[in-house]
Design an enzyme around this catalytic site. Structure first.
Site, PDB file in Angstrom:
ATOM      1  N   HIS A   1       2.225 -10.904  14.129  1.00  0.00           N
ATOM      2  CA  HIS A   1       1.326 -10.230  12.975  1.00  0.00           C
ATOM      3  C   HIS A   1       1.972  -9.087  12.622  1.00  0.00           C
ATOM      4  O   HIS A   1       1.796  -8.731  11.310  1.00  0.00           O
ATOM      5  CB  HIS A   1      -0.133 -10.003  13.775  1.00  0.00           C
ATOM      6  CG  HIS A   1      -1.077  -9.576  12.733  1.00  0.00           C
ATOM      7  ND1 HIS A   1      -1.434 -10.118  11.822  1.00  0.00           N
ATOM      8  CD2 HIS A   1      -1.483  -8.218  13.159  1.00  0.00           C
ATOM      9  CE1 HIS A   1      -2.236  -9.415  11.312  1.00  0.00           C
ATOM     10  NE2 HIS A   1      -2.590  -8.493  11.923  1.00  0.00           N
TER      11      HIS A   1
ATOM     12  N   LEU B   1       0.870  -1.271  -0.035  1.00  0.00           N
ATOM     13  CA  LEU B   1      -0.075  -0.035  -0.058  1.00  0.00           C
ATOM     14  C   LEU B   1       0.778   1.292  -0.217  1.00  0.00           C
ATOM     15  O   LEU B   1       0.494   2.166  -0.921  1.00  0.00           O
ATOM     16  CB  LEU B   1      -0.854   0.127   1.077  1.00  0.00           C
ATOM     17  CG  LEU B   1      -1.935  -0.964   1.167  1.00  0.00           C
ATOM     18  CD1 LEU B   1      -3.131  -0.864   2.256  1.00  0.00           C
ATOM     19  CD2 LEU B   1      -2.832  -0.704  -0.141  1.00  0.00           C
TER      20      LEU B   1
ATOM     21  N   ARG C   1      -5.753  -7.300  21.787  1.00  0.00           N
ATOM     22  CA  ARG C   1      -4.958  -7.990  21.268  1.00  0.00           C
ATOM     23  C   ARG C   1      -3.952  -8.462  22.157  1.00  0.00           C
ATOM     24  O   ARG C   1      -3.747  -9.634  22.380  1.00  0.00           O
ATOM     25  CB  ARG C   1      -4.503  -7.544  19.997  1.00  0.00           C
ATOM     26  CG  ARG C   1      -5.231  -7.565  18.931  1.00  0.00           C
ATOM     27  CD  ARG C   1      -4.639  -6.900  17.628  1.00  0.00           C
ATOM     28  NE  ARG C   1      -5.476  -6.936  16.490  1.00  0.00           N
ATOM     29  CZ  ARG C   1      -5.301  -6.600  15.390  1.00  0.00           C
ATOM     30  NH1 ARG C   1      -4.141  -6.192  15.178  1.00  0.00           N
ATOM     31  NH2 ARG C   1      -6.170  -6.348  14.348  1.00  0.00           N
TER      32      ARG C   1
ATOM     33  N   GLU D   1       4.841   0.190   7.246  1.00  0.00           N
ATOM     34  CA  GLU D   1       5.213  -0.574   8.368  1.00  0.00           C
ATOM     35  C   GLU D   1       6.798  -0.488   8.501  1.00  0.00           C
ATOM     36  O   GLU D   1       7.114  -0.793   9.590  1.00  0.00           O
ATOM     37  CB  GLU D   1       4.901  -2.088   8.267  1.00  0.00           C
ATOM     38  CG  GLU D   1       4.843  -2.990   9.397  1.00  0.00           C
ATOM     39  CD  GLU D   1       4.517  -4.307   8.958  1.00  0.00           C
ATOM     40  OE1 GLU D   1       4.002  -4.709   7.967  1.00  0.00           O
ATOM     41  OE2 GLU D   1       4.670  -5.251   9.991  1.00  0.00           O
TER      42      GLU D   1
END
Lengths: 638, 227, 251
Positions: free
Chosen positions: A402, A44, A331, A426
C-alpha cells in the site's frame, strides 16, 4: 564508517523549526526569478511545492507522466488527513500528534522531523479550507473530525471517502493558477529518465515526452523529486499502474542514498487477488473493521460456503489472539495474522489467499439500513469488483502492498546527500519510520510542499549563484545519450516475454520472500533469483513499436528494468535489518507469542545505501536516531 | 449589425438570448391560441375578435415588427448554435446510444424548429393574409362568414387539417423541451421544482398542441358547422 | 464461480494525431468474467505483443475509478453501459458470451486523438487555469474555523467537486459540450464563502476559455449527467448559467 548527518538544528525540540526558520538564508525577491527549480511529480507534495515556489517568485518547471497534473496517485487516498487542531476538545495537541506518529513508526524516524510535521499540520488545514477543499462539516458549519487507526483522539479531517482527491485538486488548482501567471511551466506526459549531476550537484534532468518520444534535457539550480513510492515493485499493489520509482532510482544511481528500502506497508483490508490477469489491488477502507469480524474456518481446506460453517467451527483469530484490541489491531498486526492463517491452509476463496471479514453480526444488531449508511459505498465497490453481495455473504479480504516508508535519504532540509537534490512526500524516507499511521501520508506530502521545502530550498539557493549550468554542458549530453541508448537497447531486444510477465515474476518473488514476513533463507534465496530475472529480462523482453511515439510497453519496460535493480537493495536491506519493526517483520526476531521484536541496541538507525555500480553490493551508511524527548517503548495490542 | 453582435456572444449568452426570445415566442403562441379559441363562441365572436385586432393598427405593425425581429434572432442564433455543435465533433461515433432525460426532444429541436418555420410561412399565406371576404370565406349556405369561413373551409380539407395538426405536434414537441430548457438556461434549478418544471414543460407542450389541433378536429367532427 | 466468455472487439486504431484511423477487429477468447474491462484489454495486448503486433494504446492509471485517466466509448456509451461506473470498474460479468463490443475514443474536436483510444484532454487543464481556483497564496490562509460553512452547501460543493475530469460528459453530449465539467467546477467554488470574491471573473473567464477550446454548446439534453461516472447533476450547469447571467449583467 562515517555517520550520516541529518543536520538537525540544536535547541529544544519544540523550538527547533521556529528558530531554524528564523535563521535560514533568504533569496532577494528580485533574484528569485533568476533561479530555476525543477519539480518532478504533481501529487500532493509536488503540486503544492511547485505552486508555493512559484508564488515566491522562483522559475518553476514541473513534470508529470499523466496527461494532467490532477491525476497523480495522491488522488486515490480515501480516509483523511491528520492535524492537531484539537477541535473536538479531546486532548489532542502538536505533541500528541508527534508522539503518536513516532510511536506508530516504531521509533525508526527522526524526532525533529516528526515534530515539525505535527507542528505545521494545522496550517495545512487552514490552507486547504481557503483553497475551497470541501471538508466534511457539522450542522454548525464547523469542520468535522473522525478517529483513525493508531490514535485515541479524533484528529482526522476528511472529504467523504475522497480526501486525497480533494486535497490534490486544491494543490492542482493552486498550480494551475501559477501556470497562468507564467511562473510555472507544466510538462504533462513527460517522464524523467535521469538526473543530471555536475560538479557534485544536482543540475537538471533528462526527460522523455511520452507522446512524441523526444528526449530532452532541462537544466536548473535545484531539482525536487516528488515522485512517490515504490509499492509497484511488488507488481500487485494498491498503487496506480503508472506509479514507478525510475526518478528516485536514477537519482540513487547518480549518488543519492536510498534509505530503509525494506520499510513497506501492507494494508490488511484489500479485495483479494482473483486470477493471474489481475492488474492491481483495490483497497477498502479500514473503517470496516469497526463493525466487521475477521475469521477463517477452523478446519484446514474447508470448502463449504461461509453460511454453512457453524459458529463453533469458525476461528475469529484476531479476537482470540488480541482480546483487548480484537479486530482493531494496527495494520501490520492484522495483515501478518491473516497471512499466518492462509499459510496454515485455512485461507478461503478459490485461491486460498483470503480471510472473511464478516459484518453479518453487525447487520443483525444494527440493521442493514444502518450498515448501508456507514459503509454503503464500500459494499457497492465490493459488489462491483467481485459480483458478491456482501449483505448476504461475508466479504473476503487479503492484505496488499500500500505504501512505502523507505525512500531517498534526506536531511532536515529535505535535501539528499547530493547538494541541490530535494526529495519530498512518499519519495523520501523521513517521517513515518517503519510504519505509517492512517491519514498521515496526505499530511506529510502537503507539509513538505507547502510549508517546509519553500523555506529550506531558499537557504540552499542563497548559497548558489544562479544559472550555473545549461543543457549544452557535457553532463547533459552524456545523460541524454545514455537514456536514448537504453531505450534503443530495450527496443532492439525483440525477445519472447512481455514486460508484465517479468514484472509479475519479480512481484511474486518479492511478495513471497520480502512481503509481510521475512526470513534469512528466503531473503538470501531472493537475492539469488533477482539477478537471474534481471538478466533474462535484458535478453528476452519483448518491447514492440518504436521510441518515436506513444509506446506504453516501452514506458513500462524502462520502469520494470529499474524495479529489477532496486529489488536487490530492498531485499539486502531487509536481510541486514535483523530485527522486526513496524512493517518489517523478521521471523527470527519475534517474542515467544509471535509478536514483532525490535532491537534498539543494534538497529536504531536509518540505513542509507550508496550505489556502487550495477551488480555490486551497495555501501551502507547509517544515521543514528537520537531520542531526546521520547523513550522508545514496545507496542502492545494484547 | 445584429448578426455580428450575436455571433460575438459567448456560448452561454447565445443560449440565454435564445431562451429569452423563445419565451416571447411562447407568450405569442399562448396569446394566439387564446384568440383562436374564440372560434368556439361562434362566428360573430371570432370575427369580432379579428376585427378588434385589426382595429389596433397601426400600433399592431410595431408589435408585429418586434415579433418578427425576435423570431429572426431566435432563428439565427439556433442555426448558429447548431452549426457550431456540428463542428464540435468532426469524427462521428460508429455506435451511439442516446442517453439523458431530454435527449430525444433536444436532438429534434432543429427539425421541429424547421417544421415550424415552414408552417409559419404557409400559415401566413393561408390565414393571416387571406381575403376575409373573398370566395374562401363563403360557407355552404352561400354567405360569407369572414375569417371564420376561411378557417372552416380550410379545415374542411382533411389534408390541410392533417398538415396543420402535424405542424402543431412539432410545435408542441418543440415547446416541451423549450420551456424547461428556458429555466435551465437562465439558471433556475431547485431539487423539488425542477422535476415539476420538466413535467409541466411536457404537459404544456402537449396541451398547446392539443388545443390548437382541436379546431381542425372540431371542424372534422362537424361541431363548428354554421346552422 | 467465475467463467469465461469469448468476445469480438471492434477497436479504433489510429497511429497518431494526423492518421485517419480505422476500426480493427480482435477476438478476445477465454476471457474471465471476473476481469475488469481494462484487464481484458491488458490480456488482448499481451497476446498482441506475443504475436509481434503493436498493442492497443489506452489511458489508465489508478484502476479504482478516481483518477479520471481511463475513458473510452463502449458500445456507444462513455465508460460503458453501467451507471456511475468508470471503465476500469466495469467488469466483464456484465457482458454476454460471443458479444461484439465496439470501443472508440472520446470524440470531440477539443479532445484530439493522440493514438488509438488515447485522447488529449489538456483543454480541461486550460479551462481550470483560466479561473478554476481561489487565488489564495500559501501561508495567507486564516484559521480554518474563521468562516463556518453551511453543511448543506459544503455537501453540495462536495457533490460538484467529485468530478474526476475524465471527459465522459463531453463524449456523451450530442454537441460535445463541456458544460458539465465547467459547471461542476464553477459550482464547487461558488458554493463556498471563499469562492465569492472572484466569482464573477471566474465564470466569465472559464466560459470564455471553454468556448475557445472548441467544445459545442449545451442543448440541455442531459446526456452528460447520465454518463457521468460520479453522478454530477446538471443543476451545476444551471448554477453556472445563473452565475454567468449575473456576471454579464454587472460587467
Amino acid at each position: 564508517m562515517e555517520m550520516l548527518n541529518g543536520k538537525i538544528p540544536a535547541g529544544p525540540l519544540k523550538d527547533k523549526w521556529t528558530s531554524y526558520k528564523a535563521k535560514l538564508r533568504l533569496v532577494n525577491p528580485a533574484n528569485k526569478r533568476k533561479y530555476r527549480i525543477i519539480v518532478v511529480g504533481t501529487g500532493l507534495a509536488g503540486a503544492s511545492a511547485a505552486a508555493s515556489l512559484s508564488e515566491l517568485g522562483y522559475n518553476v518547471e514541473v513534470f508529470c507522466i499523466q496527461d494532467s497534473p490532477r491525476r497523480a496517485h495522491s488522488i486515490s487516498a480515501q480516509g483523511g488527513i491528520n492535524a492537531a487542531k484539537n477541535y473536538p476538545n479531546d486532548g489532542d495537541s502538536v505533541y500528541r500528534l508527534f508522539y503518536d506518529t513516532i510511536k506508530g513508526g516504531d521509533f525508526r524516524s527522526r524526532e525533529a522531523n516528526v515534530y515539525r510535521l505535527a507542528e505545521v499540520s494545522n496550517g495545512i488545514i487552514d490552507q486547504c479550507v481557503a483553497q475551497g477543499v470541501p471538508f466534511a462539516r457539522e450542522y454548525s458549519g464547523y469542520l468535522d473530525n473522525r478517529s483513525f487507526g493508531g490514535a485515541q483522539v479524533s484528529r482526522t479531517f476528511y472529504a467523504r471517502g475522497q480526501t486525497g482527491q480533494q486535497l490534490l485538486l486544491g494543490a492542482y488548482s493552486a498550480l494551475m493558477k501559477e501556470s497562468v501567471r507564467g511562473a510555472v511551466r507544466i510538462f504533462p506526459r513527460t517522464e524523467m529518465l535521469d538526473l543530471v549531476v555536475a560538479d557534485g550537484k544536482a543540475r537538471g534532468i533528462v526527460t522523455r515526452h511520452l507522446i512524441t518520444g523526444k528526449i530532452e534535457a532541462h537544466a536548473a539550480d535545484a531539482v525536487v523529486l516528488a515522485t512517490g513510492g515504490y509499492s509497484n515493485v511488488f507488481y500487485l499493489s494498491t498503487n496506480a499502474k503508472a506509479c514507478n520509482m525510475t526518478a528516485i532510482w536514477r537519482a540513487h544511481k547518480k549518488g543519492a542514498f536510498f534509505a530503509n528500502p525494506c520499510f513497506t506497508q501492507i494494508h490488511p483490508t484489500c479485495i483479494p487477488v482473483h486470477g493471474d490477469y489481475q492488474s492491481k489491488l483495490t483497497l477498502m477502507s479500514e473503517s470496516l473493521r469497526n463493525d466487521g469480524r475477521v475469521w477463517v474456518p477452523k478446519k484446514k481446506g474447508d470448502v463449504r460456503r461461509p453460511s454453512e460453517i457453524p459458529e463453533e467451527e469458525r476461528d475469529y483469530f484476531l479476537e482470540r489472539k488480541y482480546p483487548s484490541f480484537g479486530n482493531l489491531v494496527p495494520r501490520d498486526v492484522a495483515s501478518r495474522n491473516a497471512k499466518v492463517q492462509c499459510d496454515e491452509g485455512k485461507g478461503v476463496g478459490t485461491t486460498g489467499q483470503a480471510v472473511y471479514l464478516d459484518l453479518g453480526e453487525s447487520i443483525q444488531r444494527l440493521g442493514a439500513g444502518e450498515i448501508q449508511e456507514r459503509y454503503g459505498n464500500l459494499f457497492e465497490m465490493y459488489e462491483r469488483i467481485t459480483g458478491v453481495d456482501a449483505y448476504k455473504e461475508p466479504m473476503m479480504i487479503y492484505p496488499a502492498l500500500h505504501y512505502t516508508m523507505g525512500g531517498l535519504w534526506v536531511d532536515y532540509n529535505l535535501m539528499s546527500n547530493l547538494p541541490g537534490l530535494f526529495v519530498i512526500g512518499e519519495a523520501n524516507f523521513s517521517d513515518h519510520g517503519a510504519n505509517r499511521l492512517g491519514a498521515s501520508a496526505l499530511m506529510q506530502g502537503l507539509a513538505d510542499g507547502y510549508f517546509i521545502l519553500p523555506y529550506t530550498i531558499g537557504d540552499y539557493l542563497a548559497s548558489q549563484p544562479w544559472g550555473k549550468t545549461d543543457t549544452d554542458a557535457f553532463e547533459f549530453k552524456a545523460a541524454q545519450d545514455e537514456a536514448g541508448g537504453r531505450i534503443q537497447q530495450l527496443l532492439n531486444l525483440k525477445g519472447h516475454k512481455t514486460v508484465d510477465e517479468f514484472h509479475r515474476e519479480l512481484g511474486r518473488l518479492l511478495w513471497d520472500k520480502c512481503g509481510m514476513s521475512r526470513r534469512e533463507d528466503g531473503l538470501k534465496d531472493a537475492l539469488k533469483k533477482i539477478p537471474a530475472i534481471r538478466e533474462e529480462f535484458w535478453q528476452d523482453v519483448c518491447v514492440p513499436g518504436t521510441g518515436e511515439d506513444l509506446n506504453q510497453s516501452l514506458e513500462r519496460a524502462g520502469r520494470v528494468a529499474d524495479f529489477l535493480e532496486f529489488a536487490e537493495v530492498m531485499v539486502l536491506d531487509a536481510l541486514h535489518r535483523r530485527e522486526s519493526c513496524g512493517g518489517h517483520f523478521r521471523e527470527e526476531s519475534q517474542t515467544p507469542d509471535g509478536e514483532a521484536l525490535r532491537d534498539d541496541a543494534h538497529f536504531s538507525y536509518a540505513a542509507a545505501w550508496e550505489f556502487q555500480g550495477a551488480g555490486k553490493e551497495p555501501v551502507l551508511h547509517k544515521e543514528e536516531f537520537h531520542f531526546e524527548e521520547v523513550r522508545p517503548s514496545t507496542r502492545s495490542y494484547k | 449589425m445584429v448578426c455580428p453582435f450575436l455571433c460575438a456572444q459567448s456560448s452561454i449568452q447565445k443560449k440565454q438570448i435564445t431562451a429569452v426570445t423563445g419565451l416571447f415566442l411562447i407568450l405569442f403562441v399562448l396569446g394566439h391560441l387564446a384568440g383562436n379559441l374564440f372560434i368556439y363562441l361562434g362566428h360573430e365572436a371570432f370575427n369580432g375578435y379579428a376585427q378588434k385586432l385589426a382595429g389596433l393598427r397601426p400600433g399592431l405593425y410595431l408589435v408585429e415588427t418586434v415579433l418578427l425581429l425576435i423570431f429572426l434572432i431566435h432563428l439565427y442564433l439556433t442555426a448558429l448554435l447548431v452549426w457550431e455543435n456540428r463542428q464540435a465533433r468532426p469524427v462521428a461515433y460508429r455506435q451511439w446510444q442516446m442517453i439523458g432525460e431530454h435527449s430525444i426532444a433536444s436532438r429534434l429541436m432543429p427539425w421541429t424548429g424547421t417544421v415550424i418555420i415552414a408552417f409559419v410561412v404557409w400559415h401566413l399565406r393561408d390565414f393571416t393574409f387571406a381575403d376575409g371576404d373573398g370566395p374562401r370565406s363563403i360557407l355552404s349556405d352561400g354567405q360569407s362568414y369572414g375569417l371564420y369561413g376561411v378557417v372552416y373551409n380550410a379545415f374542411a380539407d382533411p389534408w390541410h387539417s392533417a398538415l396543420y395538426i402535424l405542424a402543431m405536434a412539432a410545435l408542441g414537441f418543440h415547446l416541451s423541451h423549450g420551456i424547461q430548457s428556458f429555466a435551465q438556461t437562465l439558471g433556475f434549478y431547485h431539487p423539488r421544482y425542477t422535476p415539476l418544471i420538466r413535467k409541466m414543460s411536457n404537459g404544456l407542450g402537449l396541451l398547446i398542441a392539443l388545443a390548437y389541433s382541436s379546431i381542425p378536429a372540431a371542424v372534422a367532427l362537424g361541431c363548428l358547422a354554421v346552422r | 464461480m467465475s467463467n469465461t466468455i469469448n468476445l469480438t472487439l471492434h477497436i479504433w486504431r489510429q497511429k497518431n494525431l494526423n492518421d485517419k484511423g480505422r476500426f480493427e477487429v480482435y477476438k478476445a477468447a477465454d476471457i474471465d468474467t471476473d476481469m475488469s474491462f481494462l484487464e481484458m484489454l491488458d490480456v488482448v495486448n499481451e497476446r498482441l505483443t506475443k504475436e509481434g503486433k503493436e498493442p492497443i494504446a489506452f489511458d489508465h492509471d489508478c484502476r479504482e475509478g478516481i483518477c479520471g485517466m481511463c475513458a473510452g466509448v463502449v458500445n456507444g456509451r462513455p465508460h460503458g453501459h453501467l451507471p456511475q461506473t468508470t471503465l476500469c470498474q466495469l467488469h466483464l460479468r456484465h457482458f454476454k458470451d460471443n458479444e461484439t463490443i465496439v470501443i472508440e475514443p472520446l470524440r470531440s474536436k477539443a479532445f484530439p486523438v493522440v493514438k488509438d483510444l488515447v485522447v488529449d484532454r489538456s483543454a480541461f487543464d486550460r479551462i481550470i487555469a483560466s479561473g478554476g481556483f481561489i487565488s489564495v497564496k500559501t501561508g495567507a490562509a486564516p484559521e480554518a474555523h474563521t468562516v463556518p460553512i453551511r453543511r448543506e452547501n459544503a455537501e453540495l460543493a462536495m457533490d460538484a467537486a467529485a468530478c474526476i475530469g475524465c471527459g465522459a460528459c463531453v463524449a456523451a453530449c450530442p454537441n460535445a459540450s463541456a458544460m458539465l465539467f465547467v459547471g461542476a467546477k464553477v459550482s464547487h467554488i461558488k458554493l463556498l464563502p471563499q469562492g465569492q470574491i472572484e466569482a464573477q471573473e471566474r465564470v466569465r473567464k472559464m466560459v470564455a476559455q471553454m468556448d475557445k477550446e472548441g467544445f459545442g454548446n449545451c442543448s440541455n439534453a442531459y446526456a452528460c449527467e447520465a454518463a457521468c461516472p460520479k453522478g454530477i447533476s446538471v443543476s451545476t450547469i444551471a448554477r453556472m448559467n445563473k452565475e454567468y447571467f449575473a456576471a454579464k449583467l454587472t460587467e
